[in-house]
Write an enzyme that holds these catalytic residues in place. Structure first.
Site, PDB file in Angstrom:
ATOM      1  N   HIS A 157       1.021  -1.111   0.021  1.00 35.94           N
ATOM      2  CA  HIS A 157      -0.072  -0.016   0.077  1.00 35.94           C
ATOM      3  C   HIS A 157       0.745   1.306   0.063  1.00 35.94           C
ATOM      4  O   HIS A 157       0.380   2.347  -0.217  1.00 35.94           O
ATOM      5  CB  HIS A 157      -1.008  -0.163   1.098  1.00 35.94           C
ATOM      6  CG  HIS A 157      -1.932  -0.975   1.131  1.00 35.94           C
ATOM      7  ND1 HIS A 157      -3.355  -0.747   0.699  1.00 35.94           N
ATOM      8  CD2 HIS A 157      -2.242  -2.419   1.194  1.00 35.94           C
ATOM      9  CE1 HIS A 157      -3.972  -1.918   0.861  1.00 35.94           C
ATOM     10  NE2 HIS A 157      -3.122  -2.909   0.819  1.00 35.94           N
ATOM     11  N   ASP A 365       3.384   9.534  -1.219  1.00 41.87           N
ATOM     12  CA  ASP A 365       2.328   8.612  -0.850  1.00 41.87           C
ATOM     13  C   ASP A 365       2.091   7.654  -1.603  1.00 41.87           C
ATOM     14  O   ASP A 365       2.294   7.685  -2.964  1.00 41.87           O
ATOM     15  CB  ASP A 365       1.123   9.481  -0.549  1.00 41.87           C
ATOM     16  CG  ASP A 365       0.254   9.276   0.334  1.00 41.87           C
ATOM     17  OD1 ASP A 365      -0.037   8.026   0.981  1.00 41.87           O
ATOM     18  OD2 ASP A 365      -0.632  10.286   1.071  1.00 41.87           O
TER      19      ASP A 365
HETATM   20  P1  ADQ Z   1      -2.890   6.191   4.558  1.00 45.90           P
HETATM   21  O1  ADQ Z   1      -1.512   6.776   4.738  1.00 45.90           O
HETATM   22  O2  ADQ Z   1      -3.707   6.071   5.853  1.00 45.90           O
HETATM   23  O3  ADQ Z   1      -3.031   4.713   4.012  1.00 45.90           O
HETATM   24  P2  ADQ Z   1      -4.964   7.523   2.725  1.00 45.90           P
HETATM   25  O4  ADQ Z   1      -4.874   6.916   1.478  1.00 45.90           O
HETATM   26  O5  ADQ Z   1      -5.122   8.977   2.487  1.00 45.90           O
HETATM   27  O6  ADQ Z   1      -3.830   7.240   3.631  1.00 45.90           O
HETATM   28  O7  ADQ Z   1      -6.209   7.104   3.725  1.00 45.90           O
HETATM   29  C1  ADQ Z   1      -6.525   7.733   4.739  1.00 45.90           C
HETATM   30  C2  ADQ Z   1      -8.053   7.264   4.912  1.00 45.90           C
HETATM   31  O8  ADQ Z   1      -8.361   7.622   6.180  1.00 45.90           O
HETATM   32  C3  ADQ Z   1      -9.080   8.015   4.311  1.00 45.90           C
HETATM   33  O9  ADQ Z   1     -10.151   7.165   4.108  1.00 45.90           O
HETATM   34  C4  ADQ Z   1      -9.439   9.107   5.011  1.00 45.90           C
HETATM   35  O10 ADQ Z   1     -10.635   9.537   4.838  1.00 45.90           O
HETATM   36  C5  ADQ Z   1      -9.316   8.746   6.399  1.00 45.90           C
HETATM   37  N1  ADQ Z   1      -8.794   9.886   7.447  1.00 45.90           N
HETATM   38  C6  ADQ Z   1      -7.487  10.374   7.300  1.00 45.90           C
HETATM   39  N2  ADQ Z   1      -7.459  11.253   8.249  1.00 45.90           N
HETATM   40  C7  ADQ Z   1      -8.599  11.344   8.974  1.00 45.90           C
HETATM   41  C8  ADQ Z   1      -9.258  12.045  10.035  1.00 45.90           C
HETATM   42  N3  ADQ Z   1      -8.347  13.005  10.651  1.00 45.90           N
HETATM   43  N4  ADQ Z   1     -10.619  11.855  10.394  1.00 45.90           N
HETATM   44  C9  ADQ Z   1     -11.217  11.070   9.858  1.00 45.90           C
HETATM   45  N5  ADQ Z   1     -10.734  10.074   8.684  1.00 45.90           N
HETATM   46  C10 ADQ Z   1      -9.514  10.287   8.306  1.00 45.90           C
HETATM   47  C11 ADQ Z   1      -2.296   3.931   3.072  1.00 45.90           C
HETATM   48  C12 ADQ Z   1      -1.127   4.740   2.430  1.00 45.90           C
HETATM   49  C13 ADQ Z   1      -2.019   5.360   1.336  1.00 45.90           C
HETATM   50  C14 ADQ Z   1      -2.671   4.483   0.420  1.00 45.90           C
HETATM   51  C15 ADQ Z   1      -3.804   3.546   1.448  1.00 45.90           C
HETATM   52  C16 ADQ Z   1      -4.541   2.821   0.599  1.00 45.90           C
HETATM   53  O11 ADQ Z   1      -0.254   5.373   3.156  1.00 45.90           O
HETATM   54  O12 ADQ Z   1      -0.804   5.947   0.376  1.00 45.90           O
HETATM   55  O13 ADQ Z   1      -3.478   5.291  -0.356  1.00 45.90           O
HETATM   56  O14 ADQ Z   1      -3.078   3.039   2.323  1.00 45.90           O
HETATM   57  O15 ADQ Z   1      -3.733   1.814   0.014  1.00 45.90           O
END
Ligand code: ADQ
Length: 459
Positions: A157, A365
């Site tokens: 991921h 990311d």
């Molecule tokens: P993450 O690094 O966690 O995931 P991301 O893909 O942005 O990053 O997903 C975050 C999720 O958490 C989103 O659904 C978002 O809505 C939620 N979220 C984040 N901050 C929040 C907050 N303060 N309150 C509520 N909800 C929040 C890892 C990798 C990414 C990759 C994903 C999936 O780092 O690059 O996209 O896995 O493979």
């Protein structure tokens, strides 16, 4: 239909909305195949030992959840020490933050072996096993050593760094070699795939049999890019539901005189949060007309608080938000609202929809799902604008966003200004293309494509 077995550090009950898109997407297939989801238990045994007997199972509808209770020492070395203290920073190009410690590597290897030992008796001969993420890279090699012949796929991921960064990792050769125990390795982007290809050519002297097939260590590995998506239909429905609509109405009333910018992230140094605030600062300095008219709501969810680098980023961010508000704020206006918390998942779409601009500006990311969620939550008749870092995996797909280099403060500030001023027609055209892209490559497409490729690969 073969039974699907998903292995990840954390397991989730797919029936719970709070579990999020991945759990929902995998949940469908897991339920249809009467599948198994295996991982670490949320509880850690404080007496320090990961006893073999501590496997817990529970039924979540047709899905079996099986979790291993890790001892404190194993957990801290494997999870905090190696996965999040070494692999996470190195794979996000932050060698300066990696804390190499042989005991942590040993803990990581031991926990992967323990997972393999606990999982093996639960497997059926024709199961399809799908392992997720950097916590479990060597798992297939450990399963093969125990005699498992099932089809096993792996999805990373997070990004895969360029060869010279990867080569700085002690035991990188062991780690990458262990990928060859999988039948299929999935990465987020073409950039990640090209890094793997170059690493294998130079460091492992692999035979590049085609763009996606690599021969080394007497095995052939197939690797490809499978950019993860979101469940667009589910997110659109959540945007129309009461909790999001209430949030939207509240924000519209509170900020009737302002245009909102939004940032939603885990509080992580890879997300570029200080750089984002500095770009806001530059915008306000260079363009006085932006003062009083725009407010950034930045929600940063607490994350990995036991790791040092996370405390540092939190303090830096609080200082910056305070300085910007002190310098530019007025009795009736604050430029930055910084919230250190996790918002309820069903309210997040309301915040996206109320915002004219989303700032998704990670330094690196794997993908970044917030960018895709923001697009799905917009009103197509009057959509907001996505400002997206070119260093997010999502930038390969979302080329109609305003792509920025988050290290370039002034250029990012200008892009934010351009987003705030973008005429309706251009916003509509860009949004239409972005929405078509995330619909076409949603999370169901991702899951189907990966599993179909895994099935074909073995055939
Ligand atoms: P993450 O690094 O966690 O995931 P991301 O893909 O942005 O990053 O997903 C975050 C999720 O958490 C989103 O659904 C978002 O809505 C939620 N979220 C984040 N901050 C929040 C907050 N303060 N309150 C509520 N909800 C929040 C890892 C990798 C990414 C990759 C994903 C999936 O780092 O690059 O996209 O896995 O493979």
């Amino acid at each position: 239909m073969s039974r699907l077995v998903v292995v990840s550090n954390r397991v989730a009950d797919p029936r719970r909305v709070a579990a999020g898109g991945l759990a929902v997407a995998l949940g469908d297939v897991l339920a249809a195949s009467g599948g198994l989801w295996f991982g670490a238990d949320a509880e850690v045994a404080e007496d320090g030992c990961s006893a073999a007997s501590q496997l817990r199972t529970q039924q979540a509808g047709r899905v079996t959840l099986a979790t291993v209770v890790l001892g404190r020492t194993d957990h801290d070395r494997y999870y905090r020490g190696y996965a999040n203290g070494v692999l996470w920073p190195v794979f996000h190009y932050r060698l300066d933050l990696a804390q190499f410690d042989a005991a942590h590597l040993e803990g990581y290897r031991r926990v992967n072996r323990l997972f393999a030992q606990q999982l093996r008796p639960l497997l059926h001969p024709d199961d399809v096993v799908w392992v997720h993420d950097y916590h479990l890279i060597p798992l297939a090699a450990d399963l093969r050593a125990l005699g498992c012949h099932q089809r096993i796929g792996f999805f990373l991921h997070i990004p895969l760094p360029p060869p010279l960064i990867l080569a700085a990792l002690p035991a990188h050769d062991w780690l990458i070699r262990s990928l060859f125990a999988y039948d299929l390795v999935g990465l987020q982007s073409q950039a990640d795939l090209s890094h793997l290809r170059r690493y294998l050519a130079v460091e492992a002297r692999a035979d590049l049999l085609s763009d996606n097939l690599f021969g080394a260590f007497n095995r052939v590995l197939r690797a490809d890019a499978f950019p993860i998506g979101i469940d667009v239909a589910e997110f659109e429905a959540m945007t129309q539901a009461a909790p999001a609509q209430k949030t939207l109405a509240m924000l519209r009333e509170q900020y009737a005189q302002r245009r909102l910018l939004v940032g939603v992230d885990r509080l992580d140094y890879s997300k570029g949060l200080p750089q984002r605030l500095r770009a806001m600062q530059a915008l306000l300095e260079r363009h006085p007309e932006a003062r009083h008219s725009a407010t950034l709501i930045q929600v940063a969810a607490p994350s990995r608080e036991g790791v040092d680098a996370y405390g540092d980023i939190r303090r830096e961010l609080e200082g910056l938000a305070g300085a910007i508000n002190g310098d530019f704020g007025d009795l009736d206006w604050m430029p930055v609202r910084y919230l250190h918390r996790t918002m309820a998942r069903n309210r997040v779409p309301g915040l996206y929809r109320a915002s004219r601009v989303a700032l998704v500006t990670p330094l690196r990311d794997g993908m970044n799902l917030v960018a895709k969620e923001f697009i799905a939550a917009q009103d197509p008749a009057d959509p907001g604008v996505l400002v997206l870092s070119r260093f997010a995996g999502a930038a390969e797909q979302l080329t109609d966003a305003l792509l920025v280099n988050p290290y370039d403060t002034e250029a990012t500030a200008e892009a934010i200004r351009g987003a705030l001023q973008m005429p309706l027609q251009e916003r509509q055209v860009r949004h239409k293309r972005l929405l078509a892209e995330i619909r076409c490559h949603d999370v169901h497409w991702w899951r189907r494509t990966f599993l179909d490729t895994l099935t074909e690969t073995r055939a």
